[in-house]
Design a protein around this motif. Structure first.
Motif, PDB file in Angstrom:
ATOM      1  N   ILE A  10       0.844  -1.207   0.000  1.00  0.00           N
ATOM      2  CA  ILE A  10       0.000   0.000   0.000  1.00  0.00           C
ATOM      3  C   ILE A  10       0.880   1.259   0.000  1.00  0.00           C
ATOM      4  N   PHE A  11       1.948   1.258   0.823  1.00  0.00           N
ATOM      5  CA  PHE A  11       2.823   2.436   0.889  1.00  0.00           C
ATOM      6  C   PHE A  11       3.503   2.672  -0.457  1.00  0.00           C
ATOM      7  N   ASN A  12       4.047   1.580  -1.053  1.00  0.00           N
ATOM      8  CA  ASN A  12       4.745   1.743  -2.341  1.00  0.00           C
ATOM      9  C   ASN A  12       3.797   2.266  -3.415  1.00  0.00           C
ATOM     10  N   LEU A  18       1.902   9.384  -5.933  1.00  0.00           N
ATOM     11  CA  LEU A  18       2.327  10.758  -5.631  1.00  0.00           C
ATOM     12  C   LEU A  18       3.462  11.199  -6.561  1.00  0.00           C
ATOM     13  N   THR A  19       4.388  10.279  -6.803  1.00  0.00           N
ATOM     14  CA  THR A  19       5.531  10.630  -7.663  1.00  0.00           C
ATOM     15  C   THR A  19       5.081  10.831  -9.105  1.00  0.00           C
ATOM     16  N   ARG A  20       4.104  10.022  -9.542  1.00  0.00           N
ATOM     17  CA  ARG A  20       3.599  10.147 -10.918  1.00  0.00           C
ATOM     18  C   ARG A  20       3.043  11.560 -11.178  1.00  0.00           C
ATOM     19  N   VAL A  41      18.297   6.839  -5.070  1.00  0.00           N
ATOM     20  CA  VAL A  41      18.480   6.307  -3.711  1.00  0.00           C
ATOM     21  C   VAL A  41      17.169   6.461  -2.942  1.00  0.00           C
ATOM     22  N   GLY A  42      16.647   5.334  -2.452  1.00  0.00           N
ATOM     23  CA  GLY A  42      15.310   5.323  -1.846  1.00  0.00           C
ATOM     24  C   GLY A  42      14.253   5.445  -2.934  1.00  0.00           C
ATOM     25  N   GLY A  43      14.533   4.845  -4.065  1.00  0.00           N
ATOM     26  CA  GLY A  43      13.671   4.999  -5.258  1.00  0.00           C
ATOM     27  C   GLY A  43      12.430   4.124  -5.260  1.00  0.00           C
ATOM     28  N   PHE A  64      18.058   2.057  -5.689  1.00  0.00           N
ATOM     29  CA  PHE A  64      18.625   1.512  -4.461  1.00  0.00           C
ATOM     30  C   PHE A  64      17.600   1.714  -3.350  1.00  0.00           C
ATOM     31  N   ASP A  65      17.197   0.635  -2.720  1.00  0.00           N
ATOM     32  CA  ASP A  65      16.180   0.739  -1.664  1.00  0.00           C
ATOM     33  C   ASP A  65      16.236  -0.536  -0.828  1.00  0.00           C
ATOM     34  N   LEU A  66      15.425  -0.606   0.199  1.00  0.00           N
ATOM     35  CA  LEU A  66      15.357  -1.809   1.029  1.00  0.00           C
ATOM     36  C   LEU A  66      14.834  -2.976   0.197  1.00  0.00           C
ATOM     37  N   SER A  67      15.224  -4.197   0.585  1.00  0.00           N
ATOM     38  CA  SER A  67      14.895  -5.375  -0.237  1.00  0.00           C
ATOM     39  C   SER A  67      13.386  -5.558  -0.414  1.00  0.00           C
ATOM     40  N   ARG A  68      12.601  -4.993   0.521  1.00  0.00           N
ATOM     41  CA  ARG A  68      11.149  -5.159   0.432  1.00  0.00           C
ATOM     42  C   ARG A  68      10.583  -4.506  -0.835  1.00  0.00           C
ATOM     43  N   CYS A  69      11.358  -3.645  -1.518  1.00  0.00           N
ATOM     44  CA  CYS A  69      10.870  -2.981  -2.743  1.00  0.00           C
ATOM     45  C   CYS A  69      11.299  -3.716  -4.010  1.00  0.00           C
ATOM     46  N   ALA A  70      12.123  -4.762  -3.863  1.00  0.00           N
ATOM     47  CA  ALA A  70      12.736  -5.391  -5.049  1.00  0.00           C
ATOM     48  C   ALA A  70      11.708  -5.944  -6.027  1.00  0.00           C
ATOM     49  N   ALA A  90      19.495  -3.834  -3.513  1.00  0.00           N
ATOM     50  CA  ALA A  90      18.949  -3.738  -2.153  1.00  0.00           C
ATOM     51  C   ALA A  90      20.035  -3.320  -1.175  1.00  0.00           C
ATOM     52  N   GLY A  91      19.689  -2.450  -0.237  1.00  0.00           N
ATOM     53  CA  GLY A  91      20.639  -2.050   0.792  1.00  0.00           C
ATOM     54  C   GLY A  91      20.036  -1.003   1.702  1.00  0.00           C
ATOM     55  N   ASP A  92      20.882  -0.535   2.637  1.00  0.00           N
ATOM     56  CA  ASP A  92      20.443   0.401   3.666  1.00  0.00           C
ATOM     57  C   ASP A  92      21.248   1.689   3.519  1.00  0.00           C
ATOM     58  N   PHE A  93      20.566   2.799   3.198  1.00  0.00           N
ATOM     59  CA  PHE A  93      21.328   4.030   2.940  1.00  0.00           C
ATOM     60  C   PHE A  93      21.977   4.617   4.193  1.00  0.00           C
ATOM     61  N   LYS A 107      14.501  11.638  -4.047  1.00  0.00           N
ATOM     62  CA  LYS A 107      13.208  12.338  -4.030  1.00  0.00           C
ATOM     63  C   LYS A 107      12.386  11.932  -2.812  1.00  0.00           C
ATOM     64  N   SER A 108      11.969  12.929  -2.067  1.00  0.00           N
ATOM     65  CA  SER A 108      11.137  12.704  -0.874  1.00  0.00           C
ATOM     66  C   SER A 108      11.811  11.732   0.098  1.00  0.00           C
ATOM     67  N   ILE A 109      13.123  11.863   0.239  1.00  0.00           N
ATOM     68  CA  ILE A 109      13.866  11.039   1.192  1.00  0.00           C
ATOM     69  C   ILE A 109      14.293  11.892   2.388  1.00  0.00           C
ATOM     70  N   HIS A 111      13.303  14.676   3.560  1.00  0.00           N
ATOM     71  CA  HIS A 111      12.243  15.245   4.428  1.00  0.00           C
ATOM     72  C   HIS A 111      11.723  14.222   5.442  1.00  0.00           C
ATOM     73  N   ASP A 112      12.047  12.935   5.222  1.00  0.00           N
ATOM     74  CA  ASP A 112      11.615  11.907   6.187  1.00  0.00           C
ATOM     75  C   ASP A 112      12.401  11.962   7.501  1.00  0.00           C
ATOM     76  N   TRP A 113      13.598  12.603   7.473  1.00  0.00           N
ATOM     77  CA  TRP A 113      14.542  12.398   8.574  1.00  0.00           C
ATOM     78  C   TRP A 113      14.977  13.702   9.224  1.00  0.00           C
ATOM     79  N   ASP A 114      15.469  13.593  10.481  1.00  0.00           N
ATOM     80  CA  ASP A 114      16.024  14.774  11.154  1.00  0.00           C
ATOM     81  C   ASP A 114      17.401  15.098  10.546  1.00  0.00           C
TER      82      ASP A 114
HETATM   83  C1  LIG Z   1       8.877   8.558   1.109  1.00  0.00           C
HETATM   84  S1  LIG Z   1       9.427   7.158   0.218  1.00  0.00           S
HETATM   85  C2  LIG Z   1      10.030   7.904  -1.274  1.00  0.00           C
HETATM   86  C3  LIG Z   1      10.053   6.925  -2.421  1.00  0.00           C
HETATM   87  C4  LIG Z   1      10.465   7.539  -3.768  1.00  0.00           C
HETATM   88  N1  LIG Z   1      11.743   8.209  -3.697  1.00  0.00           N
HETATM   89  C5  LIG Z   1       9.391   8.482  -4.250  1.00  0.00           C
HETATM   90  O1  LIG Z   1       9.531   9.703  -4.095  1.00  0.00           O
HETATM   91  O2  LIG Z   1       8.390   7.994  -4.770  1.00  0.00           O
HETATM   92  C6  LIG Z   1      10.914   6.737   1.106  1.00  0.00           C
HETATM   93  C7  LIG Z   1      11.695   5.560   0.525  1.00  0.00           C
HETATM   94  O3  LIG Z   1      12.875   5.368   1.317  1.00  0.00           O
HETATM   95  C8  LIG Z   1      13.088   3.981   1.458  1.00  0.00           C
HETATM   96  N2  LIG Z   1      13.916   3.714   2.643  1.00  0.00           N
HETATM   97  C9  LIG Z   1      13.562   3.910   3.942  1.00  0.00           C
HETATM   98  N3  LIG Z   1      14.588   3.568   4.741  1.00  0.00           N
HETATM   99  C10 LIG Z   1      15.600   3.157   3.928  1.00  0.00           C
HETATM  100  C11 LIG Z   1      16.925   2.705   4.173  1.00  0.00           C
HETATM  101  N4  LIG Z   1      17.390   2.607   5.423  1.00  0.00           N
HETATM  102  N5  LIG Z   1      17.716   2.380   3.121  1.00  0.00           N
HETATM  103  C12 LIG Z   1      17.225   2.487   1.836  1.00  0.00           C
HETATM  104  N6  LIG Z   1      15.968   2.923   1.540  1.00  0.00           N
HETATM  105  C13 LIG Z   1      15.174   3.257   2.579  1.00  0.00           C
HETATM  106  C14 LIG Z   1      11.676   3.432   1.601  1.00  0.00           C
HETATM  107  O4  LIG Z   1      11.630   2.038   1.367  1.00  0.00           O
HETATM  108  C15 LIG Z   1      10.919   4.259   0.563  1.00  0.00           C
HETATM  109  O5  LIG Z   1      10.934   3.656  -0.706  1.00  0.00           O
END
Ligand SMILES: C[S@@+](CC[C@H](N)C(=O)[O-])C[C@H]1O[C@@H](n2cnc3c(N)ncnc32)[C@H](O)[C@@H]1O
Length: 204
Positions: A10-12, A18-20, A41-43, A64-70, A90-93, A107-109, A111-114
């Motif tokens: 659902i999140f993906n 939103l990206t479209r 990155v985080g795509g 590049f994103d978490l394996s759950r998006c593969a 797959a990996g952890d940024f 994109k939109s990465i 703003h998720d974080w401090d």
């Molecule tokens: C708000 S979404 C943005 C997705 C995409 N960039 C877009 O704008 O449509 C954040 C993305 O960051 C990824 N993400 C979160 N933590 C991550 C991590 N530690 N390493 C890699 N990706 C991560 C999520 O799986 C998600 O796809």
């Protein structure tokens, strides 16, 4: 979320929708033609990467994103017919970002974080880029003063949403420039793309 695959789906799908809404603006605003290999990155499931790869038939791409998006990303690339030049890694940024591309888009990465966590992500992108590399940051810019127009209200709502989620925030253009500079980048140009800004930064 990762414990519940249905929530990931659902999140993906929500992020894809939103990206479209903004891919057309981004393609109009920025010339990706001088990039050989773009890494998103985080795509997520590759909506933005797919749009860029379809527009630029010579570009190579990596999401590049978490394996759950593969699975969703690979299915998307297959449907778009771009699997021969776009892959998913797959990996952890927060750990590292692979050194594969001459340009990275986020994109939109951020703003998720401090700020502290954002500097880790940006620092890992910096390490992954070559000396002539570029970072493309795509975010909304918070107005310096609160406004009452639709765009300002929507940015303020998103700010609250990010606070409620992983503890992030919307930022002003000046705040993004400071974060980029502290992370080893030199902001070079800002392109308006609908409600988003694409900030192009060079490696220092
Ligand atoms: C708000 S979404 C943005 C997705 C995409 N960039 C877009 O704008 O449509 C954040 C993305 O960051 C990824 N993400 C979160 N933590 C991550 C991590 N530690 N390493 C890699 N990706 C991560 C999520 O799986 C998600 O796809």
């Amino acid at each position: 979320m990762a414990r519940t695959p249905e929530h990931v789906r659902i999140f993906n799908e929500a992020m894809t929708d939103l990206t479209r809404l903004v891919t057309h603006n981004l393609l109009q605003a920025y010339d990706f033609g001088t990039i050989s290999h773009l890494m998103d990155v985080g795509g997520g499931s590759g909506e933005l990467m797919g749009a860029v790869a379809r527009e630029y038939s010579n570009i190579k791409g990596t999401v590049f994103d978490l394996s759950r998006c593969a699975d969703a990303a690979n299915q998307n690339f297959g449907q778009l017919g771009i699997s021969d030049r776009v892959d998913f890694v797959a990996g952890d940024f927060f750990h590292s970002v692979p050194a594969a591309a001459d340009a990275i888009i986020l994109k939109s990465i951020i703003h998720d974080w401090d700020d502290a966590r954002s500097r880790i992500i940006l620092g890992n992108c910096r390490k992954a880029l070559p000396r002539q590399g570029r970072l493309l940051l795509v975010e909304r810019a918070m107005p310096e003063l609160p406004g009452a127009d639709d765009a300002a209200r929507s940015c303020a709502m998103s700010d609250l949403n990010m606070l409620r989620g992983p503890g992030g925030r919307e930022r002003t253009e000046r705040e993004y420039h400071r974060l980029l500079t502290e992370s080893g980048f030199r902001p070079a140009a800002v392109f308006r793309a609908g409600r988003f800004n694409l900030t192009e930064s060079l490696v220092c």
